[in-house]
Design a protein around this motif. Sequence first.
Motif, short mmCIF file in Angstrom:
data_model
loop_
_atom_site.label_atom_id
_atom_site.label_comp_id
_atom_site.label_asym_id
_atom_site.label_seq_id
_atom_site.Cartn_x
_atom_site.Cartn_y
_atom_site.Cartn_z
N ASP A 3 0.83 -1.21 0.00
CA ASP A 3 0.00 0.00 0.00
C ASP A 3 0.86 1.27 0.00
O ASP A 3 0.62 2.21 0.74
CB ASP A 3 -0.96 0.00 1.19
CG ASP A 3 -0.23 -0.24 2.50
OD1 ASP A 3 -0.86 -0.11 3.54
OD2 ASP A 3 0.97 -0.55 2.46
N ASN A 4 1.89 1.24 -0.86
CA ASN A 4 2.80 2.37 -0.96
C ASN A 4 2.10 3.68 -1.26
O ASN A 4 2.51 4.74 -0.81
CB ASN A 4 3.82 2.12 -2.06
CG ASN A 4 5.12 1.66 -1.45
OD1 ASN A 4 5.20 1.51 -0.24
ND2 ASN A 4 6.12 1.46 -2.26
N ARG A 6 -1.05 4.75 -0.78
CA ARG A 6 -2.31 5.06 -0.13
C ARG A 6 -2.52 6.58 -0.14
O ARG A 6 -1.66 7.34 0.28
CB ARG A 6 -2.25 4.58 1.31
CG ARG A 6 -3.56 4.62 2.04
CD ARG A 6 -3.49 3.67 3.21
NE ARG A 6 -2.32 3.96 4.05
CZ ARG A 6 -2.40 4.27 5.34
NH1 ARG A 6 -3.56 4.38 5.92
NH2 ARG A 6 -1.32 4.49 6.05
N ILE A 7 -3.65 6.99 -0.64
CA ILE A 7 -3.90 8.43 -0.71
C ILE A 7 -5.07 8.81 0.18
O ILE A 7 -6.15 8.27 0.06
CB ILE A 7 -4.17 8.87 -2.16
CG1 ILE A 7 -2.92 8.61 -3.00
CG2 ILE A 7 -4.55 10.34 -2.21
CD1 ILE A 7 -3.04 9.09 -4.41
N LEU A 8 -4.81 9.70 1.08
CA LEU A 8 -5.86 10.18 1.97
C LEU A 8 -6.07 11.65 1.71
O LEU A 8 -5.16 12.37 1.34
CB LEU A 8 -5.45 10.01 3.43
CG LEU A 8 -5.28 8.60 3.96
CD1 LEU A 8 -4.77 8.65 5.37
CD2 LEU A 8 -6.60 7.85 3.90
N SER A 9 -7.28 12.08 1.93
CA SER A 9 -7.52 13.51 1.83
C SER A 9 -7.62 14.06 3.24
O SER A 9 -8.42 13.61 4.03
CB SER A 9 -8.81 13.77 1.06
OG SER A 9 -8.81 15.09 0.62
N VAL A 10 -6.73 15.00 3.53
CA VAL A 10 -6.68 15.51 4.91
C VAL A 10 -6.79 17.02 4.92
O VAL A 10 -6.22 17.70 4.08
CB VAL A 10 -5.33 15.15 5.57
CG1 VAL A 10 -5.50 15.07 7.07
CG2 VAL A 10 -4.82 13.84 5.04
N GLU A 11 -7.49 17.53 5.89
CA GLU A 11 -7.58 18.97 6.07
C GLU A 11 -6.41 19.44 6.92
O GLU A 11 -6.01 18.76 7.86
CB GLU A 11 -8.88 19.33 6.78
CG GLU A 11 -10.12 19.19 5.91
CD GLU A 11 -10.28 20.35 4.95
OE1 GLU A 11 -9.80 21.46 5.28
OE2 GLU A 11 -10.88 20.14 3.89
N MET A 12 -5.90 20.58 6.59
CA MET A 12 -4.85 21.15 7.42
C MET A 12 -5.45 21.63 8.73
O MET A 12 -6.60 22.05 8.77
CB MET A 12 -4.27 22.33 6.68
CG MET A 12 -2.87 22.67 7.02
SD MET A 12 -2.68 23.92 8.22
CE MET A 12 -4.04 24.95 7.97
N MET A 13 -4.68 21.54 9.78
CA MET A 13 -5.22 22.05 11.03
C MET A 13 -4.18 22.81 11.83
O MET A 13 -3.00 22.55 11.73
CB MET A 13 -5.81 20.93 11.86
CG MET A 13 -4.96 19.67 11.89
SD MET A 13 -5.87 18.28 12.54
CE MET A 13 -6.42 18.93 14.09
#
Lengths: 114, 325
Positions: A3-4, A6-13
């Motif tokens: 799973d090299n 793996r793409i996640l969508s993350v909000e900056m915090m």
Amino acid sequence: MTDNDRILSVEMMEPSATFTLREVCERGDCHAEFVIKLVNYGVIAPVEETPEERQWRFDLQTLARLRKAQRLQRDLKMNLPGLAMSLELLDEVQEMRREVDRLNRQLQQFLGQT
Amino acid sequence: MDFKDYYAVLGVSESASPEEIKKAYRKLARKYHPDVSKEANADDKFKDVGEAYEVLKDPEKRAEYDELKKYGARKDGSFERPSGWQSASGFGDGGYTEADAGQFSDFFEEIFGGGRRAGAGPGFGGGFGSQRRSNRMRGEDVHAKLPLFLEEAIKGCEKQVTFNVQEPDANGRLVSRQKTLKVKIPAGMKEGQHIRLKGQGAPGIGGSANGDLFIEVEYAPHPLFTVEGQDILVTVPIAPWEAAIGASVTVPTVGSKVNVKVPKGSSSGSKLRLKGKGLPGKHPGDQIVILQVAMPERHSEEAQELYKQLAEAEKEFNPRSRLHV
């Protein structure tokens, strides 16, 4: 490694997040005395320098700087005065490299070479 | 597998004394330390140097390595571990060392890593490198840099960030894994600003919290603009007659363009300030237009004639007055 990618969508915090002395030590895996010494040598500084160390808060830049100090100490076996001076000189070098880059680019633009 | 010449890595001869080896290592460690060096592959070089020193500083390991160098290395630079080879000084069970052996190469692992593969103790011994002290600990924070174009930094954007995290594999050995995240970058990021992605660093061990990912924003070189503090600088070429009699010219701003009045009597290096067109923020910067007088590549005969008249009319002007010639 399957799973090299793996793409996640993350909000900056919390761009302005700060950490207590305790959190800084936990994250950096280091002793509070080491952090306090670095503050005393002026290598790093809390956001507000209160006499009560437990009230110190450190920002992200400082956390990154502490890690750098730890790496230099571990890898090059530096003592605190040496560490303090190295970090200051490294800052200066970085600042100058940036300046040279910027001036070079400006010069190239001015000479129409872009 | 390629044979690694540790002597060459440290730049010492095979007969080097322990003092020479130590000296060479110290020098190279300073030179290639990733926090000091600006070379792109300093990280790898630093690891190589550390690995070479780890072997050569230890008389026992050095002797084993010399033996292997003699018999195991092939002419084409490749290497195969002689059958039946077993390191006596390896990093196997309990073999404590200051170095983070998990960072070392496959070649190193092949020679000295025997004990590790055989299954290191729970959390101690081989596999955990510098993190072997505890079997319950918070995941490491990861720091990464992210170059943004000025347009992206000002407007905000979605970016792919790739970084390495150390995490334990099925055998509890720390391995490096590449992770890719899509990150939403908010508008108005400054160079050197950090952002945090909670829990996206290395995984915690034994049920502890994950580390965080910290991203430091850098500005990628822009073909038109440079940034100085809060101000954005751009060089704008103008014709000699525009400089002389003034003109209205179109200049690029980040993501748009504006019309600017070039005052009469401008010259190369003259600056115009566009209020509030710099980096946005509480105290927004300005855009600074630096004028540059550009000459046509060739002049028509008519223009040459006009220049002759100009030369006559401006006889008093000495552009070299400050050179005292």
